[in-house]
Design a protein around this motif. Structure first.
Motif, PDB file in Angstrom:
ATOM      1  N   SER A  11      16.590  14.631  -2.761  1.00 55.65           N
ATOM      2  CA  SER A  11      15.772  14.221  -3.827  1.00 55.65           C
ATOM      3  C   SER A  11      16.007  13.010  -4.381  1.00 55.65           C
ATOM      4  O   SER A  11      14.943  12.310  -4.983  1.00 55.65           O
ATOM      5  CB  SER A  11      15.796  15.282  -4.801  1.00 55.65           C
ATOM      6  OG  SER A  11      15.536  16.773  -4.480  1.00 55.65           O
TER       7      SER A  11
ATOM      8  N   ASN B  95      20.182  18.035  -9.817  1.00 56.63           N
ATOM      9  CA  ASN B  95      19.284  19.196 -10.300  1.00 56.63           C
ATOM     10  C   ASN B  95      18.858  19.653  -8.782  1.00 56.63           C
ATOM     11  O   ASN B  95      17.915  19.129  -8.366  1.00 56.63           O
ATOM     12  CB  ASN B  95      18.030  18.737 -11.257  1.00 56.63           C
ATOM     13  CG  ASN B  95      18.341  18.182 -12.468  1.00 56.63           C
ATOM     14  OD1 ASN B  95      19.311  19.005 -13.170  1.00 56.63           O
ATOM     15  ND2 ASN B  95      18.028  16.914 -12.727  1.00 56.63           N
TER      16      ASN B  95
ATOM     17  N   THR C  35      17.005  21.285  -6.160  1.00 58.28           N
ATOM     18  CA  THR C  35      15.503  21.536  -5.918  1.00 58.28           C
ATOM     19  C   THR C  35      15.303  23.040  -5.499  1.00 58.28           C
ATOM     20  O   THR C  35      15.970  23.671  -4.783  1.00 58.28           O
ATOM     21  CB  THR C  35      15.021  20.768  -4.745  1.00 58.28           C
ATOM     22  OG1 THR C  35      15.287  19.479  -4.820  1.00 58.28           O
ATOM     23  CG2 THR C  35      13.577  20.943  -4.502  1.00 58.28           C
TER      24      THR C  35
ATOM     25  N   ASP D 201      10.085  17.568  -0.031  1.00 59.06           N
ATOM     26  CA  ASP D 201      11.487  17.494  -0.451  1.00 59.06           C
ATOM     27  C   ASP D 201      11.844  19.074  -0.371  1.00 59.06           C
ATOM     28  O   ASP D 201      11.788  19.601  -1.568  1.00 59.06           O
ATOM     29  CB  ASP D 201      11.751  16.899  -1.607  1.00 59.06           C
ATOM     30  CG  ASP D 201      13.126  16.985  -2.218  1.00 59.06           C
ATOM     31  OD1 ASP D 201      14.030  17.250  -1.469  1.00 59.06           O
ATOM     32  OD2 ASP D 201      13.138  16.474  -3.537  1.00 59.06           O
TER      33      ASP D 201
HETATM   34 MG   LIG Z   1      16.851  18.251  -4.503  1.00 55.17          MG
END
Ligand SMILES: [Mg+2]
Ligand SMILES: Nc1nc2c(ncn2[C@@H]2O[C@H](COP(=O)(O)OP(=O)(O)OP(=O)(O)O)[C@@H](O)[C@H]2O)c(=O)[nH]1
Length: 299
Positions: A21, A40, A42, A61
């Motif tokens: 990400s 964070n 995903t 992603d």
């Molecule tokens: Mg990610």
């Protein structure tokens, strides 16, 4: 008209926290590396569409926690792995403990790719190279490459990357260039760039980047100037704040006996021309600006 190549996927996969990400945010959304330091995870996957010249791709992603990866390789495989132009596997090269798990899923990913997108290409990124001392980078790269090699017809490309230097832009540029060059417009631009370079031996290189700094075209012999030129381009804050609102933007830099001209082209594209200074700097600058104008008309 967008070609039938449209909406093919660029599929980012790899274990959790490997950096997928972050790469997406920096390279496709123009974020500064410093802005993406929080992790964070995903959940499931995110999908976004990006246009490059006349080509359009869906950037997938995928979440890297094992329950997600297992589902992508299993019951969701057909959906995830269909219509993939580029499969990108991201490995945290500083995290040796996770390497064998990563290789395990990488094998599955390559099988799924060959099953559902047999003409797709694959890149394996040994990422976060900034966390490996420069003395050890070369050796780590070779060891990892050997470990991640897979016998078979697919020619997998291996690269080391980091969001904190230009490597990630260059690698993503490399991925996109071959796909972009399938449209007539992009081919015309590429041929024009090559013609300029053959006709003028003082011209060292021409690069065209998008506003995030991904090189969509790059021709010539400019590597000695790439670092200083990139430093200017990588000065995101300044360029970004200047880039969007201004109709035109021109920056000229003199490096040793050479001149680098940055010039905004149509839409979100930036021209970078590098030439040996002949006579006055102004003469060379004007020459580069004229080339940028010709290319602009083709885009
Ligand atoms: Mg990610
Ligand atoms: N040192 C360093 N850290 C990085 C780099 N790229 C990403 N990171 C950090 O790695 C952490 C994880 O990044 P993410 O990009 O969210 O990881 P992810 O692969 O998307 O993780 P999942 O969504 O769980 O699959 C973040 O804290 C990033 O700041 C890099 O090139 N170098």
């Amino acid at each position: 008209m967008l070609s039938s190549q449209t909406s093919r996927k660029v599929l980012f996969m790899g274990l959790g926290a490997s950096g997928k990400s972050s790469i997406r945010s920096v390279v496709f959304e123009g974020k500064n590396p410093e802005e993406v330091t929080d992790y964070n995870a995903t959940i499931n996957y995110t999908r976004s569409t990006k246009n490059f010249i006349d080509s359009s791709f869906q950037i997938f992603d995928c979440g890297g926690q094992e329950n997600f990866i297992s589902a992508f390789m299993g019951e969701q495989a057909e959906f995830i792995f269909s219509n993939v132009a580029i499969f990108v596997w991201v490995v945290d090269m500083s995290d040796f403990e996770q390497v064998s798990t990563s290789k395990f899923y990488f094998n599955h990913g390559i099988s799924r790719l060959q099953e559902f997108s047999p003409d797709g290409t694959a890149f394996c990124l040994f990422h976060k190279r900034d966390l490996v001392s420069s003395a050890q980078q070369e050796e780590t790269y070779h060891t990892m490459k050997k470990y991640f090699e897979i016998e078979g017809p697919l020619d997998i490309q291996y690269r080391t990357t980091s969001i904190f230097d230009r490597s990630v832009y260059h690698t993503v540029g490399e991925m996109l260039q071959t796909l972009i060059l399938k449209t007539t417009k992009a081919l015309t631009v590429s041929e024009a760039i090559q013609d300029f370079l053959t006709e003028d031996e003082d011209l060292l290189g021409i690069i065209i980047c998008n506003e995030e700094g991904v090189p969509l075209f790059q021709e010539g012999n400019y590597s000695d100037f790439l670092e200083p030129a990139n430093m200017a381009l990588a000065n995101h804050e300044k360029l970004k704040s200047d880039f969007r609102p201004l109709k035109s933007l021109k920056i000229t830099m003199e490096i040793n006996n050479n001149l680098v001209v940055f010039q905004k082209l149509k839409k979100d594209l930036m021209f970078i021309g590098i030439a040996i200074k002949t006579g006055s700097a102004q003469f060379t600058a004007v020459k580069l600006e004229k080339i940028a104008e010709v290319i602009k008309k083709l885009l």
